[in-house]
Design an enzyme around this catalytic site. Structure first.
Site, short mmCIF file in Angstrom:
data_model
loop_
_atom_site.label_atom_id
_atom_site.label_comp_id
_atom_site.label_asym_id
_atom_site.label_seq_id
_atom_site.Cartn_x
_atom_site.Cartn_y
_atom_site.Cartn_z
N THR A 120 48.53 33.98 65.61
CA THR A 120 49.14 35.15 66.27
C THR A 120 50.45 34.39 67.35
O THR A 120 49.35 33.59 68.02
CB THR A 120 48.81 36.57 66.72
OG1 THR A 120 49.49 36.96 67.63
CG2 THR A 120 47.17 35.72 67.89
N TYR A 144 44.57 40.02 73.64
CA TYR A 144 44.65 40.20 72.32
C TYR A 144 45.29 38.51 71.85
O TYR A 144 44.57 37.97 71.31
CB TYR A 144 45.70 40.80 71.63
CG TYR A 144 46.02 40.30 70.27
CD1 TYR A 144 45.06 40.83 69.21
CD2 TYR A 144 47.12 39.78 69.64
CE1 TYR A 144 45.60 40.41 67.92
CE2 TYR A 144 47.50 39.56 68.42
CZ TYR A 144 46.51 39.85 67.97
OH TYR A 144 46.83 39.60 66.21
#
Ligand code: UFG
Length: 327
Positions: A120, A144
């Site tokens: 990501t 995250y």
């Protein structure tokens, strides 16, 4: 062609279901693992085996791998909501980091040679420059991003120690739906901007909140690089071909090198849908960087990735069409 299988974890989810369709179209033999926590059986194409369970369950994963020779794993199964990762960090480290370790351990023990990993843009945190390049510093600002960066580190170490190569694809903001309407984002209680905006346009929710207009950007709202989910699936096919060709492990950004602000996205959704839904300006949301835009030179040159849907209006049109289909 190698007749071993491609194991798609999270294949009943948003991106995974587009991937499975793309694999079938490319003549591959996908198998899906999904615990159906956010995914849906309905988007797994007919004829593709779905094993319902958790990638962190070594016994379950091992049984599947023992029964089916696997050439590569495309690992999507993960938790993906940035603000949720701030309030539930251990859930993210468990589901994203610890489960990836278990999956890798099962794969290495059975000699699986390749993995394409869903990483990501959140690994960069607040980038020092945009567009951000793959070798720029990785300083994630939320759990995250950290949960995914740790998997990148694990992959690098594993590839040093074992006959194994990987592609870590750092996705920017994935949006849109299959242009043929076969699948799309079905996640209940979605939090992603374009999904939320099309739901608002179709009257499925009472408008949309904007999280912050006081960022150091042109209009004060956050800037993101929105990439069509079908182009993203194609990048995985390209990465698979790259790894099969025996090339070295690689980390690539997947985005269009184009940024749009939250206000610009909302305007496009209003224009394409023809609905002037209510928008409320709220305070900042935890964990949000001001701007994230990909440099995509490496994906274009090393993977030979050729985007076909680099068009925010098309992304929104496809997302709207799928949202209407969901009813
Ligand atoms: N936003 C709103 N209102 C909403 C939803 C979002 O204003 O109702 C704003 C957010 O504050 C943010 C932007 O829209 O500024 C985009 O937010 P998303 O929730 O759509 O996506 P994120 O950028 O937080 O995260 C997504 C993926 C991550 C990935 C990241 C990379 O969920 O997996 O993009 O850029 F890491």
């Amino acid at each position: 062609m190698d007749q071993r299988h491609i194991l798609v974890t999270g294949g009943a989810g948003y991106i995974g279901s587009h991937m499975t369709l793309a694999l079938l179209e490319a003549g591959e033999r996908p198998l899906v693992i999904d615990n159906l926590s956010t995914g849906s059986r309905a988007v797994v194409p007919a004829g593709v085996p779905l094993f319902e369970g958790n990638v962190g369950d070594a016994e379950f994963v091992g049984r599947i791998m023992d029964a089916h020779p696997i050439e590569a794993i495309i690992h999507f199964a993960a938790s993906i909501v940035v603000p949720e990762s701030v309030t539930k960090p251990l859930a993210y480290y468990g589901n994203n980091t610890a489960n990836a370790r278990t999956l890798l351990d099962c794969a290495i023990k059975r000699g699986v040679p390749h993995m394409v990993f869903s990483s990501t843009a959140a690994v960069y945190g607040e980038p020092e420059r945009t567009p951000v390049e793959e070798d720029d510093p990785t300083k994630p600002i939320n759990p995250y991003g950290r949960s995914k960066l740790m998997v990148e580190w694990m992959l690098a170490d594993v590839a040093q120690a074992h006959p194994f190569s990987y592609a870590a694809l750092r996705y920017f903001n994935v949006a849109g739906a299959d242009p043929q309407g076969r699948t799309g984002q079905s996640t209940p209680n979605a939090t992603h901007l374009i999904k939320v905006a099309v739901e608002a346009a179709l009257g499925k929710r009472p408008g949309l909140d904007i999280y912050g207009t006081d960022y150091p950007t042109t209009d004060g709202s956050c800037i993101r690089d929105y990439v069509h989910v079908s182009d993203l699936a194609q990048a995985h096919l390209d990465a698979l071909r790259y790894l099969r060709d025996g090339k070295p492990s690689i980390t690539c950004n997947i985005g269009y090198a184009n940024g749009y602000s939250v206000l610009e996205v909302i305007e496009v959704v209003k224009r394409v849908s023809g609905v002037d839904f209510e928008v409320r300006i709220k305070g900042r949301r935890a964990g949000d960087p001001a701007a994230l835009i990909a440099s995509n030179q490496r994906a274009l040159s090393a993977l030979n990735w050729t985007p076909h849907h680099d068009d925010l209006e098309q992304i929104v049109r496809d997302a709207l069409a799928w949202e209407r289909r969901l009813g």
